[in-house]
Scaffold this active site. Structure first.
Site, mmCIF file in Angstrom:
data_model
loop_
_atom_site.group_PDB
_atom_site.id
_atom_site.type_symbol
_atom_site.label_atom_id
_atom_site.label_comp_id
_atom_site.label_asym_id
_atom_site.label_seq_id
_atom_site.Cartn_x
_atom_site.Cartn_y
_atom_site.Cartn_z
ATOM 1 N N GLY A 1 0.820 -1.211 0.000
ATOM 2 C CA GLY A 1 0.000 0.000 0.000
ATOM 3 C C GLY A 1 0.852 1.258 0.000
ATOM 4 O O GLY A 1 0.551 2.228 -0.695
ATOM 5 N N GLN B 1 -7.993 0.015 3.717
ATOM 6 C CA GLN B 1 -8.834 -0.473 4.820
ATOM 7 C C GLN B 1 -10.234 -0.902 4.388
ATOM 8 O O GLN B 1 -10.896 -1.638 5.098
ATOM 9 C CB GLN B 1 -8.946 0.594 5.916
ATOM 10 C CG GLN B 1 -7.658 0.819 6.694
ATOM 11 C CD GLN B 1 -7.250 -0.357 7.569
ATOM 12 O OE1 GLN B 1 -8.077 -1.199 7.948
ATOM 13 N NE2 GLN B 1 -5.972 -0.431 7.899
ATOM 14 N N SER C 1 -3.854 -3.220 -0.708
ATOM 15 C CA SER C 1 -2.721 -3.932 -0.113
ATOM 16 C C SER C 1 -3.124 -5.348 0.279
ATOM 17 O O SER C 1 -4.275 -5.584 0.666
ATOM 18 C CB SER C 1 -2.239 -3.156 1.116
ATOM 19 O OG SER C 1 -1.264 -3.904 1.813
ATOM 20 N N HIS D 1 -1.819 -7.536 2.780
ATOM 21 C CA HIS D 1 -1.791 -8.084 4.146
ATOM 22 C C HIS D 1 -2.912 -7.597 5.051
ATOM 23 O O HIS D 1 -3.034 -8.051 6.177
ATOM 24 C CB HIS D 1 -0.421 -7.857 4.791
ATOM 25 C CG HIS D 1 -0.132 -6.450 5.208
ATOM 26 N ND1 HIS D 1 -0.143 -6.060 6.519
ATOM 27 C CD2 HIS D 1 0.182 -5.349 4.492
ATOM 28 C CE1 HIS D 1 0.178 -4.770 6.594
ATOM 29 N NE2 HIS D 1 0.371 -4.319 5.375
ATOM 30 N N THR E 1 11.565 -7.728 -11.104
ATOM 31 C CA THR E 1 10.939 -9.043 -11.258
ATOM 32 C C THR E 1 9.761 -9.150 -10.299
ATOM 33 O O THR E 1 9.896 -8.858 -9.118
ATOM 34 C CB THR E 1 11.967 -10.151 -10.976
ATOM 35 O OG1 THR E 1 13.051 -9.984 -11.881
ATOM 36 C CG2 THR E 1 11.351 -11.532 -11.154
ATOM 37 N N CYS F 1 3.576 5.270 18.933
ATOM 38 C CA CYS F 1 4.632 4.791 19.818
ATOM 39 C C CYS F 1 5.735 4.089 19.049
ATOM 40 O O CYS F 1 6.853 3.966 19.513
ATOM 41 C CB CYS F 1 4.057 3.851 20.863
ATOM 42 S SG CYS F 1 3.149 2.501 20.145
HETATM 43 C C1 LIG Z 1 -1.736 -0.369 6.084
HETATM 44 C C2 LIG Z 1 -2.136 0.839 5.318
HETATM 45 C C3 LIG Z 1 -1.311 1.364 4.304
HETATM 46 C C4 LIG Z 1 0.054 0.803 4.000
HETATM 47 O O1 LIG Z 1 -0.008 -0.427 3.356
HETATM 48 P P1 LIG Z 1 1.284 -1.398 3.411
HETATM 49 O O2 LIG Z 1 0.932 -2.511 2.490
HETATM 50 O O3 LIG Z 1 1.412 -1.826 4.841
HETATM 51 O O4 LIG Z 1 2.449 -0.600 2.945
HETATM 52 C C5 LIG Z 1 -1.751 2.459 3.603
HETATM 53 N N1 LIG Z 1 -2.940 3.017 3.873
HETATM 54 C C6 LIG Z 1 -3.754 2.556 4.831
HETATM 55 C C7 LIG Z 1 -5.065 3.220 5.065
HETATM 56 C C8 LIG Z 1 -3.375 1.457 5.598
HETATM 57 O O5 LIG Z 1 -4.180 1.014 6.555
#
Ligand SMILES: *Cc1c(COP(=O)(O)O)cnc(C)c1O
Length: 394
Positions: free
Chosen positions: A71, A179, A199, A201, A237, A326
């Site tokens: 993301g 999200q 994204s 994960h 790649t 944090c």
């Molecule tokens: C987690 C998140 C990202 C970043 O995505 P990654 O794959 O962890 O780099 C960007 N925007 C929002 C709103 C996110 O919650």
């Protein structure tokens, strides 16, 4: 020890079906998708299948999907790539005060390098006004970047209305949908979105893989140059196992969206109502009902520190998150909560629970049993709380 994971907005476990599929592309079908031989071709074919799966979940065509390392990279590509390709047309960018750091920091970087930036405020629920955006538009505005749903307070923005506005003014519209993907229906055409970040994960796929949707005809300059993969917009790649896992996760998310949302909404409301019933001096942050992500709970608990709450919860195996940054070593309160008008002291005592597919009612009961005890113990050590109690008794 019992462990309850309530931090799905930070990351999710990889679905077993996804992980199993990925393994094949590490150890058996490991070809480079750019190679012409059969190993390359089978990897290439799976890569394109994943592109279809991502495209389908957002109403795009596969040609419009560019895979990235996540993301963060997709947000950077959208914003920096537009800034570079549109520079001759103008230098003004509009974003909101509650964006993810991947968007805010990138916009601020541009603001230090010759671009003008307008940051739109939010109301006390974390919602953006379309009118405020309309007023911020200038002839030299080239880009608007507004997130679909906020990662801290779960507020869902009026993306389709903002998209309409962007289209009327011929401004490129970027949406961070990390999200909301898999939680809310997304259609890039209905919403008039030009660039959309997703994204892996956050939707039970692997870390380190994501994508940027780029509407056909929209120009985005590349950040990474090299072998010309991803139509020259993102060389290197391809992370085939990751991308294939991400595609599978999108397919599963599409199939499960309605059911997941229903379950998570139920747990969300149970947790919010339970906290309000059991603990006093609590404020729920973010909007209620339809305008809130199904899996988000964010509360400020007065007279306690968010960090202390987190540590105490962690000792009982409960994983949540606080509004404080944090991780960076500082205890700055969340920029999102501050933008919503919370004073520092209250923003500091905030806690986010983000629910996921595997959570159960029983786990929520466990939190509702433990959290009040933790709060009571921490408040006993708070001189401020002491004053309030005595003032009441007097
Ligand atoms: C987690 C998140 C990202 C970043 O995505 P990654 O794959 O962890 O780099 C960007 N925007 C929002 C709103 C996110 O919650």
């Amino acid at each position: 020890m019992r462990r309850v994971y309530l931090d799905h907005s930070a990351t999710t476990p990889v679905d077993l079906e996804v992980a199993t599929l990925m393994m094949t592309y590490y150890t058996e079908k490991y070809g480079n998708p750019s190679s012409v031989h059969s190993f390359g071709r089978e990897a290439k074919q799976a890569l394109e299948e994943a592109r279809n799966q991502v495209a389908e979940l957002i109403g795009a065509t596969p040609q419009e999907v560019i895979f990235t390392s996540g993301g963060t990279e997709a947000d950077n590509l959208a914003i920096l790539g537009t800034a570079e390709s549109m520079r001759k047309k103008g230098n003004h960018i509009i974003t909101s005060a509650i964006e993810h750091h991947a968007v805010l920091e990138t916009c601020e970087y541009l603001a230090k390098n010759g671009f003008e930036l307008t940051v739109i405020p939010v109301d006390e629920e974390g919602l953006i006004s379309v009118e405020d955006i309309r007023k911020a538009i200038r002839p030299e505005t080239i880009l608007m970047s507004v997130m679909h749903a906020n990662n801290e307070v779960g507020s869902i923005q009026p993306i389709a209305e903002i998209g309409k506005l962007a289209k009327e003014h011929g401004i490129t519209f970027h949406v961070d949908a990390v999200q909301s993907l898999g939680k809310l229906p997304i259609d890039v055409n209905e919403m008039n979105v030009d660039l959309l970040t997703v994204s892996g994960h956050k939707i039970y796929g692997p870390k380190g893989v994501g994508a940027l949707y780029v509407r056909k005809g929209v120009r985005v300059s590349a950040l990474v140059h090299g072998g010309g993969q991803e139509k020259k917009r993102r060389s290197g790649t391809e992370n085939t196992p990751g991308i294939i896992g991400f595609g599978k996760a999108c397919q599963l998310a599409g199939q499960r969206m309605a059911e997941d949302a229903m379950n998570e909404t139920k747990l969300r409301d149970k947790l919010i109502n339970g906290i309000l019933q059991r603990i006093d001096y609590v404020k729920v942050n973010g909007p209620s009902g339809e305008k809130r992500l199904p899996n988000n709970v964010n509360v400020s608990i007065r007279f306690v520190e968010g960090e202390s709450l987190l540590l105490s919860l962690d000792m009982l195996g409960i994983a949540a998150s606080s509004g404080s940054a944090c991780t960076s070593g500082s205890l700055d309160p969340s920029h999102v909560l501050l933008a919503m008008g919370l004073v520092h002291e209250i923003a500091h005592g905030s806690l986010r629970f983000s629910l996921g597919r595997q959570n159960t009612e029983e786990e929520i009961d466990y939190v509702l049993e433990q959290l009040p005890k933790i709060v009571e113990r921490l408040r006993m050590m708070s001189p401020l709380y002491d004053q309030v109690i005595h003032a009441k008794q007097a």
